[in-house]
Design an enzyme around this catalytic site. Structure first.
Site, PDB file in Angstrom:
ATOM      1  N   ARG A   1       5.132  29.265  -4.882  1.00 32.49           N
ATOM      2  CA  ARG A   1       5.963  28.051  -4.853  1.00 32.49           C
ATOM      3  C   ARG A   1       6.439  27.658  -6.252  1.00 32.49           C
ATOM      4  NH1 ARG A   1       5.723  30.079  -1.022  1.00 32.49           N
ATOM      5  NH2 ARG A   1       4.857  29.469   0.981  1.00 32.49           N
TER       6      ARG A   1
ATOM      7  N   SER B   1       5.414  19.708   3.450  1.00 31.76           N
ATOM      8  CA  SER B   1       4.081  19.656   2.852  1.00 31.76           C
ATOM      9  C   SER B   1       4.163  18.910   1.521  1.00 31.76           C
ATOM     10  CB  SER B   1       3.537  21.068   2.633  1.00 31.76           C
ATOM     11  OG  SER B   1       3.378  21.738   3.862  1.00 31.76           O
TER      12      SER B   1
ATOM     13  N   GLU C   1       3.851  19.029  -4.140  1.00 34.13           N
ATOM     14  CA  GLU C   1       4.790  20.151  -4.031  1.00 34.13           C
ATOM     15  C   GLU C   1       6.229  19.739  -4.345  1.00 34.13           C
ATOM     16  OE1 GLU C   1       5.946  23.142  -0.449  1.00 34.13           O
ATOM     17  OE2 GLU C   1       3.933  23.281  -1.266  1.00 34.13           O
TER      18      GLU C   1
END
Length: 381
Positions: free
Chosen positions: A171, A253, A373
């Site tokens: 990520r 998320s 995130e």
């Protein structure tokens, strides 16, 4: 291509342009529907010395309540171009940065191009996909990404950069602005090129995806079937945008799954879901020529890091689905413990308060600090 004109418009509240629905209007807002317009807008902002950021789908952005003192550039470019691949049985797609990610996946599946189908339903734009190396169910954009066309802030120059130079990791990439830091390369993606297999069905690899699809045989399955199953699974978790469903009014998320050393993972309860992180098998040992004596030391085997489930940690810390602090309009999704949602009119301060509470509970219980995130703009956790 466009006329290269800078198109300025009355600024809109970012709460209306982001899926978490927080944020006031910026000082200035530009819109770019073509690559020429996007390049012109960026060069204009950089020449003025403004604070700036680009906005695609707004699905991975958490904006603070105070108005942004700078310029927001909305990327509205569209288009998919089919190109030949140097590899037999494959095709390349060059996609404009503002094109919807799921629209690209739908296009690929419809035309029988495999490699993106497990990432069906991920919100946002194609240009944002390499920035955070998006992925789902074991499939990541880095597996098919060939190159990106980008423009650098430092020089204003446009270049084509191969995927190998983007520092793609879990990520992350050199382009991502991490919480508490800055991106290693200040640049904006103009287009993305992926290389896909020409096949209307595939043998599904990867345990995570096979579990999600409920597969127990190695028979090929249609791409359309994979996409339908993934979309249904995401919808059941509140991960498909739906105006009528407050569980989808978030950034997906909110916290990343934690990447920890194997020794740390062993200290967690055995029932905590975990997955080994693939080690770098191409580690390069550099020995200065002046020091080389003909002996190359063996590479010491290292235990791979382990990815552990942030959702499990959150629930075991006592935070249940649907949890909200008293009098707060922000809550954990009723369908997924990793998603923080705006139940209607929640401020960024309310979302931040909930996020900090969850971080503190997980840290107190397991000694781990969960990292956000989304990109945070004007927000502190």
């Amino acid at each position: 291509m466009g006329d290269g004109v800078v198109h300025e418009r009355e600024p809109l509240a970012l709460a209306t342009l982001t899926t978490l629905r927080t944020g006031g209007a910026p000082e200035r807002m530009l819109e770019a529907a073509t690559t020429d317009e996007l390049v012109a807008a960026l060069r204009d902002v950089w020449a003025r010395g403004d604070e700036w950021f680009v906005l695609g789908g707004g699905s991975n952005l958490f904006v603070g309540d105070e108005p942004f003192e700078g310029t927001v550039i909305r990327i509205l470019t569209q288009g998919i171009e089919e190109l030949p691949s140097p590899h037999a049985g494959r095709i390349r797609l060059r996609v404009q940065a503002g094109h919807g990610w799921d629209a690209l996946v739908a296009y690929a599946v419809e035309h029988g191009y495999a490699g993106l189908e497990a990432m069906s339903g991920i919100p946002g734009t194609v240009g944002a996909s390499p920035v955070q190396n998006i992925g789902a169910y074991g499939q990541e954009i880095q597996e098919t990404l060939v190159e990106v066309e980008l423009i650098d802030e430092a020089t204003g120059e446009i270049s084509v950069v191969p995927a190998s130079e983007l520092g793609l990791g879990f990520r992350t990439s050199v382009l991502k602005h991490h919480y508490g830091g800055v991106s290693l390369r200040r640049a904006v993606i103009l287009s993305v090129t992926v290389d896909l297999v020409v096949a209307s069905e595939r043998v599904v690899q990867g345990a995570q995806l096979r579990r999600a699809l409920g597969l127990d045989s190695d028979a090929p399955v249609p791409l359309t079937w994979v996409r339908e199953r993934i979309l249904a699974t995401r919808a059941s978790k509140g991960m498909l945008l739906d105006d009528a469903d407050p569980d989808t009014h978030g950034v997906g998320s909110f916290f990343q799954n934690a990447i920890v050393p194997e020794a740390v993972a062993r200290a967690l309860p055995p029932e905590c879901p975990r997955w080994p992180v693939t080690p770098d098998l191409d580690t390069v040992t550099v020995i200065p020529l002046a020091l080389y004596d003909g002996y190359v030391p063996p590479v010491k085997p290292e235990a791979p890091d382990v990815k552990v489930s942030a959702a499990w940690l959150i629930e075991q810390a006592g935070i249940r689905k649907g949890f909200a602090l008293p009098r707060s309009r922000a809550s954990v999704s009723t369908k997924h413990a990793l998603a923080l949602t705006n139940r209607g009119g929640a401020t960024a301060a309310e979302v931040s308060e909930l996020a900090r509470f969850i971080q503190s509970r997980v840290h107190a219980e397991f000694g781990l600090v969960l990292q956000p995130e989304p990109v945070l703009l004007g927000v502190e956790l």
